[in-house]
Design a protein around this motif. Structure first.
Motif, short mmCIF file in Angstrom:
data_model
loop_
_atom_site.label_atom_id
_atom_site.label_comp_id
_atom_site.label_asym_id
_atom_site.label_seq_id
_atom_site.Cartn_x
_atom_site.Cartn_y
_atom_site.Cartn_z
N GLN A 1 0.79 -1.23 0.00
CA GLN A 1 0.00 0.00 0.00
C GLN A 1 0.82 1.28 0.00
O GLN A 1 0.26 2.37 0.02
CB GLN A 1 -0.95 0.01 1.20
CG GLN A 1 -2.05 -1.03 1.03
CD GLN A 1 -2.94 -1.14 2.25
OE1 GLN A 1 -3.36 -0.13 2.79
NE2 GLN A 1 -3.21 -2.35 2.67
N GLY A 2 2.15 1.18 0.00
CA GLY A 2 2.95 2.40 -0.04
C GLY A 2 2.80 3.08 -1.38
O GLY A 2 2.71 2.43 -2.42
N VAL A 3 2.73 4.41 -1.37
CA VAL A 3 2.49 5.12 -2.62
C VAL A 3 3.77 5.27 -3.45
O VAL A 3 3.72 5.57 -4.63
CB VAL A 3 1.84 6.49 -2.38
CG1 VAL A 3 0.43 6.31 -1.86
CG2 VAL A 3 2.66 7.34 -1.42
N PHE A 4 4.91 5.09 -2.84
CA PHE A 4 6.15 5.03 -3.61
C PHE A 4 7.06 4.03 -2.91
O PHE A 4 6.83 3.66 -1.75
CB PHE A 4 6.81 6.41 -3.76
CG PHE A 4 7.07 7.11 -2.47
CD1 PHE A 4 8.27 6.96 -1.80
CD2 PHE A 4 6.10 7.95 -1.92
CE1 PHE A 4 8.50 7.62 -0.61
CE2 PHE A 4 6.34 8.61 -0.74
CZ PHE A 4 7.54 8.44 -0.07
N ARG B 1 7.02 1.64 1.25
CA ARG B 1 6.33 0.35 1.38
C ARG B 1 6.95 -0.45 2.51
O ARG B 1 8.17 -0.48 2.66
CB ARG B 1 6.41 -0.43 0.06
CG ARG B 1 5.64 0.29 -1.03
CD ARG B 1 5.49 -0.51 -2.30
NE ARG B 1 4.75 0.34 -3.26
CZ ARG B 1 5.31 0.92 -4.32
NH1 ARG B 1 6.58 0.70 -4.61
NH2 ARG B 1 4.59 1.69 -5.10
N ASN B 2 6.12 -1.10 3.31
CA ASN B 2 6.59 -1.94 4.42
C ASN B 2 7.52 -1.13 5.33
O ASN B 2 8.63 -1.55 5.63
CB ASN B 2 7.32 -3.18 3.86
CG ASN B 2 7.49 -4.26 4.91
OD1 ASN B 2 6.70 -4.34 5.86
ND2 ASN B 2 8.51 -5.07 4.76
N SER B 3 7.01 0.05 5.76
CA SER B 3 7.85 0.97 6.54
C SER B 3 7.16 1.42 7.81
O SER B 3 5.93 1.45 7.90
CB SER B 3 8.16 2.23 5.72
OG SER B 3 9.00 1.91 4.65
N LEU B 4 7.99 1.76 8.79
CA LEU B 4 7.53 2.42 10.00
C LEU B 4 7.75 3.92 9.84
O LEU B 4 8.83 4.34 9.41
CB LEU B 4 8.30 1.92 11.22
CG LEU B 4 8.17 0.42 11.52
CD1 LEU B 4 9.16 0.00 12.60
CD2 LEU B 4 6.75 0.08 11.95
N LEU B 5 6.73 4.72 10.15
CA LEU B 5 6.85 6.18 10.11
C LEU B 5 6.81 6.70 11.54
O LEU B 5 5.86 6.40 12.28
CB LEU B 5 5.70 6.79 9.30
CG LEU B 5 5.56 6.33 7.85
CD1 LEU B 5 4.35 7.00 7.20
CD2 LEU B 5 6.82 6.66 7.06
N GLY C 1 3.40 12.53 -6.52
CA GLY C 1 4.23 11.92 -7.56
C GLY C 1 3.57 10.69 -8.15
O GLY C 1 2.45 10.33 -7.77
N PRO C 2 4.25 10.03 -9.09
CA PRO C 2 3.70 8.81 -9.68
C PRO C 2 3.77 7.66 -8.69
O PRO C 2 4.59 7.65 -7.79
CB PRO C 2 4.65 8.56 -10.86
CG PRO C 2 5.94 9.20 -10.44
CD PRO C 2 5.58 10.39 -9.58
N ARG C 3 2.92 6.70 -8.88
CA ARG C 3 2.95 5.49 -8.05
C ARG C 3 3.98 4.52 -8.57
O ARG C 3 4.21 4.46 -9.74
CB ARG C 3 1.59 4.80 -8.04
CG ARG C 3 0.67 5.36 -6.99
CD ARG C 3 -0.66 4.64 -7.00
NE ARG C 3 -1.59 5.28 -6.08
CZ ARG C 3 -1.78 4.87 -4.82
NH1 ARG C 3 -1.14 3.81 -4.35
NH2 ARG C 3 -2.61 5.50 -4.03
#
Ligand SMILES: [Ca+2]
Ligand SMILES: [Ca+2]
Ligand SMILES: [Ca+2]
Ligand SMILES: [Ca+2]
Length: 470
Positions: free
Chosen positions: A376-379, A383-387, A468-470
């Motif tokens: 589901q990450g837009v770039f 993706r697969n990240s902790l914010l 930005g683009p996906r």
């Protein structure tokens, strides 16, 4: 608003560290992805938890405002869902804190869970405590009512109070309580109890004094789950222990629970939480490496602690000290990542930061954390990240997980640097937009120059949208 827009767009593209010395100790690189930004709303009294509700609105707790507010994400208009007069709040870390929904909220269930501090003393004295309460939402009237106490009498403090509340995929409540700020500053003669565990008698007497420095796991009615870990012979609400101030809690891939925890001068921690495990505080800060930290137990001073003057840098000879590697526990778990670890001899006195040098220490004061799923990450970088939100630096830090979700990989990226204190975040369902709540007051790390209490957007919700683009 226009001024902020221009500033933020510029800064998203050219984020910088606090000072030269901090850049040396920090491995965060500024992000280059295109985002637009705007101030969604202002006038909030210390917004604390911000959550995207299944009704398509943002739900916010206001710590000192003692209310839950529902915000329309298209125009920023807001309405009060409930005001809670029972909340006891000062300008420090007490007040209305965590909020959580069940996954089936508004799909047959209307429960909202809240955590807040209250005064348990009916007289003029203040007995600051924390409770977790369940409210019921009326979706027609847009109000919360019919509160039921799930657990009361938890320890509370003006410092290291934690307060993050989440519902797990297992339909349990998870709640973080910090070490109350003991063994430092004005509480330096109070011992840290993050390693203390309850006896069976404590649990049956509902004496929760040892629940500080812990992550708790509760049934949705507040009782102790039958499958909670038995730690040193006792089953209680405690899920994990040895924590300092774990203000970030989020479930990631495969039902894994992650925490983000405030370190002292350095060594904020990102942890993967396992049932029954010990995360080391106060014996270990960050990794067990004996670098720039030693545990000095002021309450055990051979001359009475009350006669001592607290010093954050010099531990008097009467105070016993213990190196990290002198301590061991078979249940100890190292962090996945630290922000940031510095070697012995590191100079914590940055002249550019003057009397308020703590704002420039290598720790970022991680106030909260969210997770972006792999699909589901837009770039790619998200993706697969902790914010992770930072109070001191007014920025969002992105840490990528490995494919198996069990560790952190690669560089840390820094987004959305402004002169604010970032308290919490929420993501839109399509993960293109990040909403960040900001403290109403306090000290922020500078974009340029010395630390300042002149915040760009106090008590606000900031919105950052990926274009930005996906
Ligand atoms: Ca949140
Ligand atoms: Ca009172
Ligand atoms: Ca630890
Ligand atoms: Ca260490």
């Amino acid at each position: 608003m226009k001024r902020f827009l221009a500033l933020a767009t510029l800064l998203v593209l050219s984020a910088t560290g606090c000072t030269a010395s901090q850049e040396k100790s920090s491995s965060a690189t500024p992000a280059s992805e295109p985002f637009t930004s705007r101030v969604l709303t202002t006038g909030l009294a210390d917004p604390w938890e911000i959550t995207w509700g299944p009704d398509g609105f943002l739900w916010v707790t206001e710590k000192t405002g003692k209310r839950v507010t529902r915000i329309n994400p298209s125009d920023g208009s807001k309405s009060t869902v409930v005001s809670i007069a029972d909340v006891y709040s000062t300008e420090s870390q007490d007040g209305l804190l965590g909020m959580a929904f069940r996954p089936d909220f508004l799909k047959g269930n209307n429960d909202v869970y809240l955590a807040y501090t209250y005064d348990a003393d009916p007289g003029p004295a203040v007995d600051r405590r924390t409770k977790i309460v369940r409210y019921i939402y009326d979706p027609a009237a847009h109000t919360l009512s019919r509160p039921v106490d799930l657990i009361t009498g938890l320890s509370a403090s003006t410092d290291h109070n934690s307060g993050r509340l989440v519902v797990g995929p297992d339909q349990k409540l998870y709640y973080s309580i910090g070490d109350q700020g003991n063994n430092q500053f004005e509480r330096f003669c109070n011992p840290t109890r993050a390693q203390d565990l309850p006896t069976a008698a404590d649990v049956s007497n509902r004496n929760w004094a040892t629940y500080v420095g812990k992550i708790l796991r509760l049934n949705l009615d507040g009782s102790i789950p039958a499958d909670n870990p038995v730690i040193k012979g006792v089953r209680s609400h405690i899920y994990s222990y040895g924590h300092r101030n774990p203000q970030g809690l989020v479930f990631g891939p495969g039902g894994r629970l992650f925490s983000a925890e405030h370190g002292p001068k350095a060594d904020d921690e990102i942890n993967l939480i396992h049932a029954g495990k010990n995360y080391g505080w106060p014996y270990v800060s960050g990794f067990k490496d004996d670098e720039s930290y030693v545990y000095g137990n002021w309450s055990a001073s051979t001359t009475p602690c009350a006669s001592l003057h607290y010093d954050n840098f010099a531990i008097p000879p009467s105070v016993p000290q213990q190196r990290e590697t002198a301590w061991s526990d078979p249940d100890y778990v190292e962090p996945l990542k630290t922000l940031y670890t510095v070697p012995n001899g590191y100079n914590f006195h940055d002249p550019a930061c003057g009397d308020q040098s703590y704002i420039c220490w290598p720790s970022i004061a991680p106030s909260s954390m969210d997770y972006v799923p792999a699909d589901q990450g837009v770039f790619d970088g998200w993706r697969n990240s902790l914010l992770v939100t930072s109070l001191k630096n007014g920025a969002l830090y992105c840490l990528r997980l490995t494919q198996d979700g069990g560790s952190v990989q690669g560089d840390i990226t820094q987004f959305f640097k402004t002169t604010n204190r970032y308290r919490d975040l929420a993501l839109s369902p399509d993960h293109r937009t990040v909403y960040i709540s900001t403290d109403s007051t306090g000290l922020s790390g500078p974009k340029f120059g010395p630390p300042t209490e002149k915040l760009d957007n106090p008590g606000a919700i900031l919105e950052f949208t990926y274009v930005g683009p996906r």
